[in-house]
Enzyme design. Structure first.
Site, PDB file in Angstrom:
ATOM      1  N   CYS A  69       0.802  -1.236   0.000  1.00 12.96           N
ATOM      2  CA  CYS A  69       0.000   0.000   0.000  1.00 12.96           C
ATOM      3  C   CYS A  69       0.830   1.279   0.000  1.00 12.96           C
ATOM      4  O   CYS A  69       0.571   2.209  -0.764  1.00 12.96           O
ATOM      5  CB  CYS A  69      -0.961  -0.001   1.183  1.00 12.96           C
ATOM      6  SG  CYS A  69      -0.212  -0.485   2.739  1.00 12.96           S
ATOM      7  N   HIS A 101      -2.755   6.560   4.289  1.00 16.23           N
ATOM      8  CA  HIS A 101      -1.333   6.719   4.628  1.00 16.23           C
ATOM      9  C   HIS A 101      -0.777   8.032   4.063  1.00 16.23           C
ATOM     10  O   HIS A 101      -1.172   8.467   2.976  1.00 16.23           O
ATOM     11  CB  HIS A 101      -0.500   5.589   4.002  1.00 16.23           C
ATOM     12  CG  HIS A 101      -0.794   4.216   4.539  1.00 16.23           C
ATOM     13  ND1 HIS A 101      -1.472   3.981   5.714  1.00 16.23           N
ATOM     14  CD2 HIS A 101      -0.458   2.985   4.060  1.00 16.23           C
ATOM     15  CE1 HIS A 101      -1.557   2.676   5.915  1.00 16.23           C
ATOM     16  NE2 HIS A 101      -0.952   2.049   4.928  1.00 16.23           N
TER      17      HIS A 101
END
Ligand SMILES: NC(=O)c1ccc[n+]([C@@H]2O[C@H](COP(=O)([O-])OP(=O)(O)OC[C@H]3O[C@@H](n4cnc5c(N)ncnc54)[C@H](OP(=O)(O)O)[C@@H]3O)[C@@H](O)[C@H]2O)c1
Length: 335
Positions: free
Chosen positions: A130, A242
């Site tokens: 990710c 994130h």
């Protein structure tokens, strides 16, 4: 009538699996059959969307499927993703099991989607890590100026560690407010009101596995074996999305206008040019595109550009990237 597809979803009750279901619903995926899989404890329950009955993995369970999306961890993918491919289905794997294998493609469609176009038979296709995927957007945009070196510091949300991690942050936050004890289970330390400089296990060089994923997968996706990437990853108490601070050194000295123009051309990337117009994980949450903001030249090195890259780890960092792989396979390989 346009063709419809039989889709398997391993890890259908997890945060990535449920995001994949949401994407199929939102985008009217041409679905003929949805065959969801999870652990024994979920057997017989229904999926959160589409009302399909959850099964457990067993021999022959992928027969008749066109593609299977895997989001259940490395060990399950290692065993079952090749079985899906053998059964004639494209296996789009979210785990780390096949990412660095020389025999498997590691794909971000906006960067190296041509690898999908060249595929002629069912196989396992790896979805990158990710925090790596979101970096690929600005790195690919600036590749034409020569990628020399990148230093990355990450600020990663708890959803990156799955549904239990989300619950851990929520319950510790509540318990802290009551001043009672909140022991960590998923993380190595308390995550509420804290940050933890460890994502994954340590290797012999004292890097974590998450850091190694960023460092190695970036080179493979960009086909830049000499690009030097160093990462330091940190878990922070945000629920989802994130963020990464990046120092990117190019081979050439280029102007800010050239950097901004190149970033703006990159599909899947939103570029904020004003210093105050930076993005945050809360603002990016739920959006398909990755963002880049705080773009400025390093005072000590005119070839180094500093930037802030934010991306929804459940969307572009996982399920959306896999969904886009499926869409591209449908466009090129099934028609
Ligand atoms: N979260 C992210 O941002 C992210 C990003 C990129 C990649 N990934 C990768 O995606 C995968 C899933 O992550 P996640 O965050 O969605 O985790 P999660 O929320 O913990 O979900 C795990 C899923 O795996 C299922 N599962 C467990 N044992 C199984 C078994 N024996 N057979 C079939 N299914 C089984 C679980 O089913 P039960 O509910 O029945 O236990 C659940 O559906 C991992 O490989 C992870 O590294 C995650």
């Amino acid at each position: 009538m346009s063709k419809k597809y039989n889709v398997g979803l391993v890890g259908a009750t997890g945060v990535v699996g449920e995001t994949f279901l949401k994407l199929m619903k939102e985008n009217n995926f041409p679905l003929s059959e949805l065959r969801p899989f999870a652990s024994e404890k979920s057997k017989g329950k229904k999926t959160s969307l589409f009302d399909a009955e959850i099964q457990v993995l067993q021999d022959g369970c992928f027969d008749g499927l066109d593609m299977v999306f895997f989001s259940s961890g490395d060990e399950i993918s290692k065993v079952w993703a090749p079985k899906a491919a053998q059964a004639g289905a494209y296996a789009i794997d979210n785990s780390a099991a096949f990412r660095m294998s020389p025999d498997h493609a590691l794909v971000v469609p906006e960067v190296n989607g041509h690898l999908l176009d060249e595929m002629t038979s069912a196989q396992v296709i790896a979805n990158p890590n990710c925090s790596t995927i979101q970096l690929m957007m600005p790195f690919n945009a600036l590749k034409k100026f020569g990628l020399k070196k990148a230093m990355v510091a990450s600020y990663q949300a708890v959803s990156g560690a799955g549904k239990e991690a989300i619950e851990e942050l929520k319950s510790q936050t509540t318990k802290k407010a009551d001043t009672s004890e909140a022991k960590p289970k998923v993380f190595t330390r308390e995550i509420a009101y804290n940050c933890i400089p460890q994502i994954g296990g340590f290797n012999s060089d004292d890097f974590t596995s998450e850091e190694f994923k960023i460092m190695n997968e970036s080179k493979k996706i960009l086909a830049e074996p000499d690009f030097l990437v160093s990462a330091f990853t940190v878990r922070v108490p945000s629920l989802n999305t994130h963020a990464e601070a990046v120092w990117l050194t190019l081979d050439q000295e280029v102007s800010r206008d050239e950097v901004i123009a190149a970033l703006k051309e990159q599909p899947g990337l939103e570029t904020f040019t004003e210093a105050q117009a930076y993005d945050t994980p809360k603002e990016r949450d739920g959006q398909y595109d990755v963002s880049v903001s705080r773009i400025h030249k390093d005072v000590h090195d005119p070839k180094t550009w500093i930037m802030w890259v934010v991306g929804d780890n459940l969307l572009k960092g996982a399920a959306l990237n896999g969904y886009q792989i499926a869409e591209r396979l449908i466009k090129n390989n099934f028609s």
